[in-house]
Motif scaffolding. Sequence first.
Motif, PDB file in Angstrom:
ATOM      1  N   MET A  13       0.834  -1.214   0.000  1.00  0.00           N
ATOM      2  CA  MET A  13       0.000   0.000   0.000  1.00  0.00           C
ATOM      3  C   MET A  13       0.865   1.259   0.000  1.00  0.00           C
ATOM      4  O   MET A  13       0.408   2.317  -0.422  1.00  0.00           O
ATOM      5  N   ASN A  14       2.088   1.150   0.506  1.00  0.00           N
ATOM      6  CA  ASN A  14       2.976   2.314   0.525  1.00  0.00           C
ATOM      7  C   ASN A  14       3.630   2.579  -0.817  1.00  0.00           C
ATOM      8  O   ASN A  14       4.276   3.605  -1.003  1.00  0.00           O
ATOM      9  N   GLN A  15       3.490   1.667  -1.764  1.00  0.00           N
ATOM     10  CA  GLN A  15       4.108   1.854  -3.077  1.00  0.00           C
ATOM     11  C   GLN A  15       3.381   2.948  -3.850  1.00  0.00           C
ATOM     12  O   GLN A  15       2.180   3.147  -3.651  1.00  0.00           O
ATOM     13  N   PRO A  16       4.108   3.649  -4.753  1.00  0.00           N
ATOM     14  CA  PRO A  16       3.449   4.715  -5.520  1.00  0.00           C
ATOM     15  C   PRO A  16       2.349   4.167  -6.415  1.00  0.00           C
ATOM     16  O   PRO A  16       2.475   3.060  -6.941  1.00  0.00           O
ATOM     17  N   GLN A  17       1.289   4.923  -6.561  1.00  0.00           N
ATOM     18  CA  GLN A  17       0.141   4.621  -7.421  1.00  0.00           C
ATOM     19  C   GLN A  17      -0.762   3.498  -6.906  1.00  0.00           C
ATOM     20  O   GLN A  17      -1.837   3.288  -7.447  1.00  0.00           O
ATOM     21  N   VAL A  18      -0.353   2.796  -5.884  1.00  0.00           N
ATOM     22  CA  VAL A  18      -1.193   1.704  -5.366  1.00  0.00           C
ATOM     23  C   VAL A  18      -2.287   2.276  -4.476  1.00  0.00           C
ATOM     24  O   VAL A  18      -2.008   2.975  -3.506  1.00  0.00           O
ATOM     25  N   THR A  19      -3.557   1.994  -4.836  1.00  0.00           N
ATOM     26  CA  THR A  19      -4.668   2.518  -4.024  1.00  0.00           C
ATOM     27  C   THR A  19      -5.374   1.425  -3.238  1.00  0.00           C
ATOM     28  O   THR A  19      -6.132   1.700  -2.318  1.00  0.00           O
ATOM     29  N   GLY A  20      -5.127   0.159  -3.631  1.00  0.00           N
ATOM     30  CA  GLY A  20      -5.805  -0.917  -2.907  1.00  0.00           C
ATOM     31  C   GLY A  20      -5.138  -2.240  -3.175  1.00  0.00           C
ATOM     32  O   GLY A  20      -4.451  -2.419  -4.182  1.00  0.00           O
ATOM     33  N   ALA A  21      -5.336  -3.186  -2.264  1.00  0.00           N
ATOM     34  CA  ALA A  21      -4.780  -4.527  -2.457  1.00  0.00           C
ATOM     35  C   ALA A  21      -5.666  -5.527  -1.741  1.00  0.00           C
ATOM     36  O   ALA A  21      -6.364  -5.193  -0.771  1.00  0.00           O
ATOM     37  N   MET A  22      -5.649  -6.764  -2.242  1.00  0.00           N
ATOM     38  CA  MET A  22      -6.546  -7.772  -1.665  1.00  0.00           C
ATOM     39  C   MET A  22      -5.925  -9.145  -1.862  1.00  0.00           C
ATOM     40  O   MET A  22      -5.204  -9.392  -2.830  1.00  0.00           O
ATOM     41  N   CYS A  23      -6.238 -10.050  -0.936  1.00  0.00           N
ATOM     42  CA  CYS A  23      -5.776 -11.429  -1.055  1.00  0.00           C
ATOM     43  C   CYS A  23      -7.011 -12.321  -0.955  1.00  0.00           C
ATOM     44  O   CYS A  23      -7.822 -12.168  -0.040  1.00  0.00           O
ATOM     45  N   VAL A  24      -7.156 -13.237  -1.919  1.00  0.00           N
ATOM     46  CA  VAL A  24      -8.359 -14.062  -2.004  1.00  0.00           C
ATOM     47  C   VAL A  24      -7.969 -15.530  -1.942  1.00  0.00           C
ATOM     48  O   VAL A  24      -6.977 -15.928  -2.550  1.00  0.00           O
ATOM     49  N   ASP A  25      -8.746 -16.347  -1.230  1.00  0.00           N
ATOM     50  CA  ASP A  25      -8.373 -17.765  -1.130  1.00  0.00           C
ATOM     51  C   ASP A  25      -8.897 -18.562  -2.330  1.00  0.00           C
ATOM     52  O   ASP A  25      -9.513 -18.014  -3.236  1.00  0.00           O
ATOM     53  N   SER A  26      -8.657 -19.863  -2.302  1.00  0.00           N
ATOM     54  CA  SER A  26      -8.978 -20.686  -3.479  1.00  0.00           C
ATOM     55  C   SER A  26     -10.479 -20.830  -3.710  1.00  0.00           C
ATOM     56  O   SER A  26     -10.910 -21.219  -4.782  1.00  0.00           O
ATOM     57  N   LYS A  27     -11.305 -20.517  -2.679  1.00  0.00           N
ATOM     58  CA  LYS A  27     -12.758 -20.604  -2.858  1.00  0.00           C
ATOM     59  C   LYS A  27     -13.369 -19.246  -3.234  1.00  0.00           C
ATOM     60  O   LYS A  27     -14.592 -19.104  -3.262  1.00  0.00           O
ATOM     61  N   LYS A  71      -8.542   5.351 -15.973  1.00  0.00           N
ATOM     62  CA  LYS A  71      -7.489   5.889 -15.121  1.00  0.00           C
ATOM     63  C   LYS A  71      -6.964   4.856 -14.120  1.00  0.00           C
ATOM     64  O   LYS A  71      -5.964   5.084 -13.464  1.00  0.00           O
ATOM     65  N   THR A  72      -7.711   3.774 -13.956  1.00  0.00           N
ATOM     66  CA  THR A  72      -7.265   2.798 -12.955  1.00  0.00           C
ATOM     67  C   THR A  72      -6.998   1.453 -13.608  1.00  0.00           C
ATOM     68  O   THR A  72      -7.421   1.176 -14.732  1.00  0.00           O
ATOM     69  N   GLN A  73      -6.303   0.634 -12.856  1.00  0.00           N
ATOM     70  CA  GLN A  73      -5.909  -0.675 -13.371  1.00  0.00           C
ATOM     71  C   GLN A  73      -5.965  -1.671 -12.227  1.00  0.00           C
ATOM     72  O   GLN A  73      -5.607  -1.339 -11.092  1.00  0.00           O
ATOM     73  N   THR A  84      -3.753 -12.852  -5.666  1.00  0.00           N
ATOM     74  CA  THR A  84      -3.353 -11.533  -5.171  1.00  0.00           C
ATOM     75  C   THR A  84      -3.862 -10.473  -6.128  1.00  0.00           C
ATOM     76  O   THR A  84      -3.770 -10.638  -7.349  1.00  0.00           O
ATOM     77  N   VAL A  85      -4.388  -9.387  -5.587  1.00  0.00           N
ATOM     78  CA  VAL A  85      -4.971  -8.319  -6.411  1.00  0.00           C
ATOM     79  C   VAL A  85      -4.379  -6.982  -5.982  1.00  0.00           C
ATOM     80  O   VAL A  85      -4.281  -6.709  -4.791  1.00  0.00           O
ATOM     81  N   ILE A  86      -3.995  -6.162  -6.963  1.00  0.00           N
ATOM     82  CA  ILE A  86      -3.510  -4.807  -6.663  1.00  0.00           C
ATOM     83  C   ILE A  86      -4.297  -3.808  -7.495  1.00  0.00           C
ATOM     84  O   ILE A  86      -4.469  -3.993  -8.697  1.00  0.00           O
ATOM     85  N   TYR A  87      -4.801  -2.743  -6.842  1.00  0.00           N
ATOM     86  CA  TYR A  87      -5.502  -1.673  -7.547  1.00  0.00           C
ATOM     87  C   TYR A  87      -4.531  -0.506  -7.709  1.00  0.00           C
ATOM     88  O   TYR A  87      -3.943  -0.058  -6.729  1.00  0.00           O
ATOM     89  N   LYS A  88      -4.396  -0.022  -8.932  1.00  0.00           N
ATOM     90  CA  LYS A  88      -3.468   1.088  -9.163  1.00  0.00           C
ATOM     91  C   LYS A  88      -4.190   2.269  -9.801  1.00  0.00           C
ATOM     92  O   LYS A  88      -5.079   2.096 -10.640  1.00  0.00           O
ATOM     93  N   ASP A  89      -3.775   3.468  -9.415  1.00  0.00           N
ATOM     94  CA  ASP A  89      -4.305   4.682 -10.019  1.00  0.00           C
ATOM     95  C   ASP A  89      -3.223   5.233 -10.930  1.00  0.00           C
ATOM     96  O   ASP A  89      -2.196   5.714 -10.456  1.00  0.00           O
ATOM     97  N   LYS A  90      -3.429   5.162 -12.237  1.00  0.00           N
ATOM     98  CA  LYS A  90      -2.372   5.527 -13.171  1.00  0.00           C
ATOM     99  C   LYS A  90      -2.127   7.019 -13.240  1.00  0.00           C
ATOM    100  O   LYS A  90      -1.108   7.461 -13.743  1.00  0.00           O
ATOM    101  N   THR A  91      -3.074   7.805 -12.745  1.00  0.00           N
ATOM    102  CA  THR A  91      -2.907   9.249 -12.865  1.00  0.00           C
ATOM    103  C   THR A  91      -2.028   9.817 -11.756  1.00  0.00           C
ATOM    104  O   THR A  91      -1.573  10.930 -11.823  1.00  0.00           O
ATOM    105  N   LYS A  92      -1.789   9.037 -10.680  1.00  0.00           N
ATOM    106  CA  LYS A  92      -1.026   9.594  -9.550  1.00  0.00           C
ATOM    107  C   LYS A  92       0.462   9.644  -9.856  1.00  0.00           C
ATOM    108  O   LYS A  92       0.989   8.774 -10.541  1.00  0.00           O
TER     109      LYS A  92
END
Lengths: 92, 169, 124
Positions: A13-27, A71-73, A84-92
């Motif tokens: 979350m401290n990385q530049p442009q990262v606005t969100g992150a998530m971890c999902v299990d196999s189900k 604007k987001t990815q 693993t999921v990362i949400y990024k804001d490309k405009t930041k």
Amino acid sequence: METHLEKSIREVMNQPQVTGAMCVDSKGLCLISKGTADPAASGYLSEISRCANHVASTNEDSPVTAIEFGKTQILIKRGDNVTTVIYKDKTK
Amino acid sequence: MGNICKSCCGGDDSQNDSDGQSEQTRLLNGATRAQAIEPQGGEYSTRTNSVLKKNDEQSALNRILHKAASNVIDVAALDAHGMEQHEFSEKAKTYSQKLQTATVHLKNRSKKREPLPESNMPVERLAALPVISAADLELIRNLSANMESAYQSFAVQHGEELIVNFAMS
Amino acid sequence: MAEELKRSIQEIMKTTPGVRGIVIADRDGVPIIRVNDETVPETVMRPGFLSSVGFATEQSSKLGYGVTNHIISIHERHQIVHFNIPPLILSVIADTECNTGILLTLRNELSDITDAVRTAIQVA
């Protein structure tokens, strides 16, 4: 139990442009989510990456799936046990 | 009831039990003090008043008992609520009648799933966009590796006992 | 109205692969609407089983974590998600391999239908 998970997510979350992150299990159930990551989307995101893995997967590594908005990815990678999921804001 | 007693009789909080039975404590204190300020109206009215007080106490104690019982998890009670076969069929019939006669309209479902928003970008530009930068790939690969190892380290940490035995003596 | 509801439920089941059956019942386990294919065992649709779900929902609300939202049971051949939508219980029966996270979104997808059922049965 989840301190290691929390620590990894906080680092990302401290990385530049990262606005969100998530971890999902196999189900498809959300293990942890931070920021703009929506836990309700956990099932669909893990399913998208599962299908992507079927389409193109080598012995070395599973593919990274990117969902592009204007604007987001959203980056998704499905591992052996968790997705693993990362949400990024490309405009930041 | 405990609160009413407190407001009209002034609950004595100094005798609060540490096991959290403050409701009961306040009630008994309130009842005791109410008897002390009873109006002097002869033998008959005194007896009626004490009978009323006893009924109030009884119903209040019953209320507390029922509240405690409703908070207890009682797995054995599953069979106790069993309905008869004919009750099931009657209820099922009632429901199907109600559904037949109801005229509730469902909202238009196709609106629920929103289609993808329109993109203003021309297709050629979209296709030419860099897919994923090397830095991003590195980012997600690292996080994925960290998450996998974190997942491996999942273990339940046993704290206090969840199930205890009540002392029956 | 029952037919219209069943058709809507079937549409949703078609767009969610792996879902085999959907039952809307009351707290006592009496089924109000059910849509299923032949792979769903009959016992899952009966009041005997569904009443235990209502009971489990009620008892688990006493664990100190608030009201039960849903109960997920994953078995060898099926998985079932029971949603607590007072006074109804919505049960979704699906294949074991089905994505449970997606099944959880069905609560929202089926909210129009559960609202309609609730309104209909609460009429005197």
